[in-house]
Motif scaffolding. Structure first.
Motif, mmCIF file in Angstrom:
data_model
loop_
_atom_site.group_PDB
_atom_site.id
_atom_site.type_symbol
_atom_site.label_atom_id
_atom_site.label_comp_id
_atom_site.label_asym_id
_atom_site.label_seq_id
_atom_site.Cartn_x
_atom_site.Cartn_y
_atom_site.Cartn_z
ATOM 1 N N PRO A 53 -2.951 -3.984 2.065
ATOM 2 C CA PRO A 53 -4.087 -3.191 1.571
ATOM 3 C C PRO A 53 -3.779 -1.702 1.461
ATOM 4 O O PRO A 53 -4.223 -1.045 0.521
ATOM 5 N N VAL A 54 -2.996 -1.189 2.411
ATOM 6 C CA VAL A 54 -2.690 0.241 2.387
ATOM 7 C C VAL A 54 -1.838 0.596 1.167
ATOM 8 O O VAL A 54 -1.956 1.689 0.607
ATOM 9 N N LYS A 55 -1.002 -0.327 0.704
ATOM 10 C CA LYS A 55 -0.177 -0.083 -0.492
ATOM 11 C C LYS A 55 -1.052 -0.049 -1.743
ATOM 12 O O LYS A 55 -0.846 0.766 -2.641
ATOM 13 N N TYR A 56 -2.009 -0.981 -1.779
ATOM 14 C CA TYR A 56 -2.943 -0.974 -2.916
ATOM 15 C C TYR A 56 -3.698 0.346 -2.966
ATOM 16 O O TYR A 56 -3.818 0.975 -4.027
ATOM 17 N N MET A 57 -4.230 0.795 -1.829
ATOM 18 C CA MET A 57 -5.012 2.022 -1.784
ATOM 19 C C MET A 57 -4.162 3.237 -2.129
ATOM 20 O O MET A 57 -4.613 4.142 -2.819
#
Length: 200
Positions: A53-57
């Motif tokens: 999720p942190v990569k998407y954000m």
């Protein structure tokens, strides 16, 4: 307004327009995108492939930051070419303002998107906050002229303090010293609270 009131008001107005533009771009883009991606099951598909999720954000924020930077440069150049108005602060601080401004309103948009059950409710919530900031944060006129109740509301809004710091930089003043303790404290509270509540 610039043609009517001259370069002094242009400098005041342009700094407000720059901040509200960065804020609205990040606010609407992130809030609507999160709801849309959630409803279309994009998150499930992405995260099932191992994407964190942190990569998407981070990727989503980076695209948003590029757009905000382009808008910042365009608005500043329009002010310089049309009215001969340019800021006194250094460009390093300008870059920091764009980055932190984008991050601040991106996270607030993330919070709105996380608690909204659909795109319609996300748009309503984002618009409610946007118009409150547009008219109560000092974009077009000084907040000193507001009634006491609205002035109290203005002090809660993140754009009010972001604008004060930005305008201090514009005038070549020490931004954080001019803002005092309240401005950075309110901005820091929004920066911490929005992702914390959104994550939950």
């Amino acid at each position: 307004f610039g043609s009517r009131y001259g370069p002094v008001y242009v400098a005041f107005l342009l700094s407000g327009v720059v901040c509200i533009t960065i804020g609205s771009l990040s606010l609407f883009k992130s809030s609507i995108a999160f709801v849309s991606n959630r409803q279309s099951w994009l998150f499930r598909m992405l995260f099932s492939t191992g994407v964190k999720p942190v990569k998407y954000m981070a990727a989503h924020f980076f695209v948003n930051l590029i757009l905000a930077s382009v808008l910042f440069v365009v608005l500043m150049e329009l002010g310089r070419l049309q009215y001969g108005v340019s800021p006194s602060g250094g460009m390093l601080y300008a870059l920091l303002f764009v980055v932190f401004g984008s991050l601040l309103f991106y996270l607030i948009g993330f919070f709105i998107g996380s608690v909204s059950c659909g795109i319609e409710s996300a748009v309503v919530a984002a618009n409610f906050l946007f118009f409150a900031m547009l008219f109560l944060s000092g974009t077009y006129f000084q907040t000193d002229h507001l009634p006491p109740l609205l002035k109290s509301v203005s002090m809660i809004l993140p754009l009010t303090h972001f604008l004060n710091i930005f305008r201090a930089w514009w005038a070549g003043q020490p931004a954080l010293t001019t803002a005092g303790v309240t401005g950075p404290a309110v901005i820091g509270l929004w920066l911490a609270a929005a992702p914390w509540f959104a994550a939950r």
